[in-house]
Design an enzyme around this catalytic site. Structure first.
Site, PDB file in Angstrom:
ATOM      1  CB  THR A  13      -0.935  -0.030   1.232  1.00 57.40           C
ATOM      2  OG1 THR A  13      -1.789  -1.158   1.085  1.00 57.40           O
ATOM      3  CG2 THR A  13      -1.778   1.214   1.356  1.00 57.40           C
ATOM      4  CB  SER A  59       2.679  -7.959   1.136  1.00 56.47           C
ATOM      5  OG  SER A  59       1.602  -8.002   2.022  1.00 56.47           O
ATOM      6  CB  THR A  92       0.512  -3.747   6.378  1.00 56.74           C
ATOM      7  OG1 THR A  92      -0.751  -3.735   5.712  1.00 56.74           O
ATOM      8  CG2 THR A  92       1.137  -2.372   6.376  1.00 56.74           C
ATOM      9  CG  ASP A  93      -2.501  -7.668   3.570  1.00 57.52           C
ATOM     10  OD1 ASP A  93      -2.866  -6.821   4.400  1.00 57.52           O
ATOM     11  OD2 ASP A  93      -3.083  -7.863   2.486  1.00 57.52           O
TER      12      ASP A  93
HETATM   13  N1  ASP Z   1      -2.755  -5.664   0.658  1.00 53.14           N
HETATM   14  C1  ASP Z   1      -1.710  -4.707   0.971  1.00 53.14           C
HETATM   15  C2  ASP Z   1      -0.395  -5.473   0.993  1.00 53.14           C
HETATM   16  O1  ASP Z   1      -0.144  -6.183   1.916  1.00 53.14           O
HETATM   17  C3  ASP Z   1      -1.997  -4.068   2.290  1.00 53.14           C
HETATM   18  C4  ASP Z   1      -0.984  -3.068   2.784  1.00 53.14           C
HETATM   19  O2  ASP Z   1       0.108  -2.921   2.287  1.00 53.14           O
HETATM   20  O3  ASP Z   1      -1.322  -2.351   3.770  1.00 53.14           O
HETATM   21  O4  ASP Z   1       0.367  -5.372   0.060  1.00 53.14           O
END
Ligand code: ASP
Length: 322
Positions: A13, A59, A92-93
């Site tokens: 993100t 991710s 973050t995932d």
């Molecule tokens: N779906 C995103 C990822 O993990 C979520 C994020 O980065 O906050 O790439």
């Protein structure tokens, strides 16, 4: 002499682009690391930056091949005396998984610092720019040296082993639940109050310099009436199993009768995020207690242990040490 930091970008993100100002419905892994650096001029006050785009993805699409590539790249670049640290931008995932994998496989005491964001780069008050700045400040700090892989998010510094994603929307979504943060960052200054005690980086035995992929480990989530057939199926197609048990790693008699017969390694965790599974809690003698590792982190440790040919009889020791 100026400090040199290498930023390895993977997407997420923090590199997400959506409708101007909005926070949902965006595409992660769209901007390049050069775009993010150009949009954050303050970074240049902190260090000389070299940026490498490793991939640019959500991710949830990270793979074991990317983990191994990252570990080997950092191990090679860490030999450069001008490099003082590393920053990794990541979604973050699964950030906690990549961070824990590198915590076990990088062989350097130079800071390796993860960051990302909860809001895409095009949203109002996007958090990625500040997170990137603070991660860079931690990467150049003397305090962060030798502390294992770290995650910097929303002004806080977390250890790779305990960090986890705790919310699907808060900008403070990355935290260490009950274990707390190791420190904080204020106006670029680093304040550390704790150190990780489990084995990491230079002390870790795990070497991925000669492998491309990791063994397969499946995670089975136990709940009332959980289908034992899924466990049997997973065992046939995996090199190891992690069970996210209820409470202190418990499961039904139907599950137990299958686990008792398994010859591949089985590690038992809890589906509860705050807890510890000890040898005394185990229902089956042929299983290993995961200490307080989450199921997704226990799976990483088990994959590495199998890849590095750790004897089954030493697995419990490994899960206590790492
Ligand atoms: N779906 C995103 C990822 O993990 C979520 C994020 O980065 O906050 O790439």
């Amino acid at each position: 002499m100026r400090n040199k930091v290498i930023i390895l970008a993977t997407g997420g993100t923090i590199a997400g682009v959506g409708e101007d100002g909005k926070i949902v419905g965006y595409k992660p892994g769209t901007l390049t690391i050069d775009d993010l650096i150009a949009a954050t001029p303050k970074l240049k006050d902190v260090a000389d930056i070299e940026a490498l785009q490793i991939c640019n993805i959500n991710s949830d699409d990270i793979t074991d091949r990317i983990w191994i590539k990252l570990a080997n790249k950092i191990n090679e670049l860490a030999k450069d005396l001008d490099v003082v640290g590393f920053v990794i931008t990541h979604g973050t995932d699964t950030m906690e998984e990549t961070a824990y994998f590198l915590n076990l496989t990088v062989k350097t005491d130079k800071p390796v610092v993860f960051t990302g964001s909860m809001r895409p780069a095009t949203s109002i008050s996007a958090d990625g720019y500040m997170n990137l700045y603070e991660a860079l400040c931690v990467a150049v700090s003397k305090e962060a040296k030798g502390k294992g892989v770290l995650v910097v998010f929303s002004d806080c510094i977390f250890a790779a082993r305990t960090v986890t994603k705790t919310s699907t929307y808060h900008v403070t979504a990355i935290s260490s639940s009950g274990m707390g943060a190791m420190g904080i960052v204020r106006d670029g200054r680093v304040y550390l109050y704790a150190s990780p005690f489990k084995c990491h980086t230079l002390e870790s035995i795990f070497d991925v310099s000669k492998i491309d992929v990791l063994p397969k480990v499946s995670i089975l989530y136990f709940s009332v009436d959980a289908n034992p057939g899924l466990l049997e199926y997973a065992a046939k197609s995996s090199d190891g199993i992690v069970i996210a048990g209820a409470g202190a790693g418990e499961f039904s008699e139907a599950y137990k009768s299958i686990v008792d017969k398994l010859e591949i390694p089985v590690v038992v965790c809890s589906r509860i995020d705050d807890g510890i599974i000890l040898k005394e809690n185990l229902l089956c003698d042929n299983t290993v207690a995961a200490d307080n590792l989450s199921p997704q982190k226990a799976a990483i440790l088990l994959r590495l242990a199998i890849a590095c040919k750790v004897e089954k009889s030493h697995l419990q020791e490994i899960f206590t040490k790492y």
